[in-house]
Design an enzyme around this catalytic site. Structure first.
Site, short mmCIF file in Angstrom:
data_model
loop_
_atom_site.label_atom_id
_atom_site.label_comp_id
_atom_site.label_asym_id
_atom_site.label_seq_id
_atom_site.Cartn_x
_atom_site.Cartn_y
_atom_site.Cartn_z
N GLU A 142 0.80 -1.24 0.00
CA GLU A 142 0.00 0.00 0.00
C GLU A 142 0.83 1.28 0.00
O GLU A 142 0.64 2.17 0.82
CB GLU A 142 -0.95 -0.02 1.21
CG GLU A 142 -1.90 -1.20 1.19
CD GLU A 142 -2.74 -1.32 2.46
OE1 GLU A 142 -2.87 -0.33 3.19
OE2 GLU A 142 -3.23 -2.43 2.74
N GLU A 159 -5.99 -10.66 -0.71
CA GLU A 159 -6.68 -10.48 0.58
C GLU A 159 -8.20 -10.44 0.41
O GLU A 159 -8.89 -9.63 0.97
CB GLU A 159 -6.21 -9.19 1.26
CG GLU A 159 -4.71 -9.11 1.48
CD GLU A 159 -4.29 -7.87 2.21
OE1 GLU A 159 -5.16 -7.18 2.79
OE2 GLU A 159 -3.07 -7.55 2.23
O1 G3I Z 1 -1.01 -7.44 19.06
C1 G3I Z 1 -1.82 -6.47 19.72
C2 G3I Z 1 -2.17 -6.95 21.12
O2 G3I Z 1 -0.99 -7.04 21.89
C3 G3I Z 1 -3.16 -5.97 21.76
O3 G3I Z 1 -3.55 -6.45 23.02
C4 G3I Z 1 -4.38 -5.83 20.83
C5 G3I Z 1 -5.41 -4.89 21.40
O4 G3I Z 1 -5.20 -3.61 20.94
O5 G3I Z 1 -3.96 -5.34 19.54
C6 G3I Z 1 -3.09 -6.27 18.91
O6 G3I Z 1 -2.71 -5.74 17.65
C7 G3I Z 1 -3.75 -5.81 16.69
C8 G3I Z 1 -3.20 -6.57 15.48
O7 G3I Z 1 -4.16 -6.58 14.41
C9 G3I Z 1 -2.86 -8.03 15.84
O8 G3I Z 1 -4.02 -8.69 16.23
C10 G3I Z 1 -4.08 -4.38 16.27
O9 G3I Z 1 -4.70 -3.72 17.34
C11 G3I Z 1 -5.03 -4.40 15.07
O10 G3I Z 1 -5.19 -3.10 14.56
C12 G3I Z 1 -4.39 -5.24 13.94
O11 G3I Z 1 -5.33 -5.28 12.89
C13 G3I Z 1 -4.78 -5.83 11.68
C14 G3I Z 1 -4.67 -4.72 10.64
O12 G3I Z 1 -4.21 -5.26 9.39
C15 G3I Z 1 -3.70 -3.68 11.11
O13 G3I Z 1 -3.74 -2.60 10.22
C16 G3I Z 1 -5.74 -6.88 11.17
O14 G3I Z 1 -5.75 -8.00 12.06
C17 G3I Z 1 -5.33 -7.36 9.78
O15 G3I Z 1 -6.33 -8.22 9.23
C18 G3I Z 1 -5.16 -6.17 8.84
O16 G3I Z 1 -4.71 -6.67 7.62
C19 G3I Z 1 -4.41 -5.67 6.63
C20 G3I Z 1 -3.28 -6.20 5.77
O17 G3I Z 1 -2.16 -6.47 6.59
C21 G3I Z 1 -2.94 -5.22 4.66
N1 G3I Z 1 -4.12 -4.94 3.85
C22 G3I Z 1 -5.26 -4.43 4.63
C23 G3I Z 1 -5.63 -5.42 5.73
C24 G3I Z 1 -6.83 -4.92 6.50
O18 G3I Z 1 -6.49 -3.75 7.20
#
Ligand code: G3I
Length: 400
Positions: free
Chosen positions: A169, A294
């Site tokens: 991105e 995705e």
């Molecule tokens: O690891 C922390 C954890 O320690 C904490 O307790 C928890 C609560 O805040 O957060 C955890 O991190 C989260 C992470 O996923 C791992 O689970 C983040 O808050 C959360 O924002 C993050 O979301 C991910 C997102 O990317 C981040 O931008 C989604 O799971 C994931 O599906 C999403 O995937 C992205 C691709 O990588 C790129 N394309 C878009 C897609 C959707 O955004």
């Protein structure tokens, strides 16, 4: 088996009104597939018969703690990608301190089952740990940090993980480059540099550029400009910027092997099959391999049976566009089930975007994909190398 027999069998097996309703609607909807028998081959076998991988984004903790999650992945998918475990914030939460545990666990799961794993993602404007982004850094310092990260990760995984989203991105929502710590610190040269560093660190790996919302492009045809919810002009600019960036990188000899089109489909972003197919072909003509990287199809609340059936049609359109593009290597679904999807965490009014419901029960979209895989050679791909290669070509006039 005739439709009457299918319905009678569904009733006799007490599979409930819902499945009967779906069966009836299946008569009206061309591509929803009702299983004749649970021993049916799953998505994985049907996709492999056409030289396609069907992947899924996975979570290490779910793999470890949820046996059914692991079992469904093993049965239905031919590749996995860590949803978060290979991102910078997960791998290097503190300066020079790497945490490979979750990525190693997913790789072990994949290795034990002969599943290829795709690496996602070495460089992104998001999920950059605070210790990096919260300090003003010189270009040299930011470059050293990023180069060391890429070299460290690819030295560890570069042979076992055969393909990577090197950069994710980099293009902004309205065209132009996406604001990012790396762009601000290093400048636009960060883009060719990360691919060059990756190639040097893992010479055999396939290096991908991964992007969202680029499935509609000027080469698309069909129902363009017909969906009032879609901002076509903005999406055209984004697709054009991405195309031209890749064209220039390749012309300069920057080692980019492929492009991932994420395809997070939602009411404001839904390429038609024709538009997507034309766009895939356009990128393929640059000499790039193509991944649908995705895929999910988010539904607006309230979710109805009709919306679930229509969701299956959209999934099948994307799959068919990939099947029709010889350089499309496969489709990865972003999350195994609705309980594991990122969508409701981000979009308050969207949900149920995946192939399985929160109880890991197959949804109409699952059957729609399976049906498309099983019938594509007969319906439209008879002359495709995918069908000839797999021996599924049906001679005209020959019964199956
Ligand atoms: O690891 C922390 C954890 O320690 C904490 O307790 C928890 C609560 O805040 O957060 C955890 O991190 C989260 C992470 O996923 C791992 O689970 C983040 O808050 C959360 O924002 C993050 O979301 C991910 C997102 O990317 C981040 O931008 C989604 O799971 C994931 O599906 C999403 O995937 C992205 C691709 O990588 C790129 N394309 C878009 C897609 C959707 O955004």
């Amino acid at each position: 088996m005739t439709i009457a027999k299918t319905i009678a069998r569904l009733l006799s097996r007490g599979m409930g009104i819902l499945l009967l309703v779906t069966a009836l609607q299946a008569c009206a909807v061309k591509s929803t597939y009702i299983p004749r028998d649970e021993s049916e081959t799953g998505l994985r076998d049907a996709a492999e018969a056409l030289g396609l991988h069907i992947g899924v984004a996975v979570d290490a903790q779910e793999l470890e703690n949820n046996p059914k999650y692991a079992q469904v992945i093993q049965r239905e998918f031919s590749s996995v990608v860590p949803e978060n475990a290979l991102k910078l914030d997960a791998l290097q939460p503190r300066p020079g301190e790497y945490s490979f545990t979750q990525a190693d666990a997913i790789l072990a799961f994949a290795r034990d089952r002969g599943l290829p794993m795709h690496g996602h993602t070495l460089v992104w404007h998001r999920q950059i740990p605070a210790w990096i982004r919260n300090e003003k850094r010189s270009a040299d310092e930011a470059e050293a940090l990023l180069k060391t990260h890429i070299e460290t990760v690819l030295t560890r995984y570069g042979t076992e993980i055969a393909s990577w989203d090197v950069l994710n991105e980099a293009v902004g929502p309205a065209g132009g480059l996406h604001a990012s710590f790396w762009l601000a610190s290093i400048g636009t040269s960060y883009i060719p540099k990360v691919f060059t560093w990756a190639r040097k660190a893992a010479p055999e790996a396939e290096l991908y550029y991964n992007e969202n919302d680029i499935g509609i492009s000027p080469s698309g045809g069909g129902s363009r400009f017909t969906n009032p919810l879609i901002n076509y002009k903005r999406l055209m600019r984004k697709s054009q910027t991405t195309y031209r960036m890749l064209e220039k990188l390749l012309a300069r000899g920057v080692p980019v092997d492929g492009v991932g089109l994420q395809m997070h489909i939602r009411p404001r972003y839904r390429p038609t099959r024709n538009e997507l197919q034309q766009t895939l072909r356009r990128f393929a003509l640059l000499g790039l391999k193509i991944r649908i990287s995705e895929l999910d199809v988010a539904l607006e609340a309230p979710v109805t049976e009709e919306k679930l059936i229509a969701q299956g049609e959209i999934y099948s359109d994307v799959l068919a566009a990939c099947l029709a593009e010889p350089q499309c290597t496969g489709v990865t679904i972003w999350g195994l089930s609705d309980a594991h999807s990122w969508i409701p965490q981000v979009f308050k009014n969207l949900d149920q975007a995946t192939l399985f419901d929160e109880n890991l029960k197959k949804k109409p979209a699952y059957y729609s994909l399976l049906n498309t895989l099983k019938t594509w050679c007969e319906k439209e791909g008879a002359d495709s190398p995918r069908c000839v290669k797999s021996g599924t070509v049906v001679q005209r006039g020959e019964s199956r």
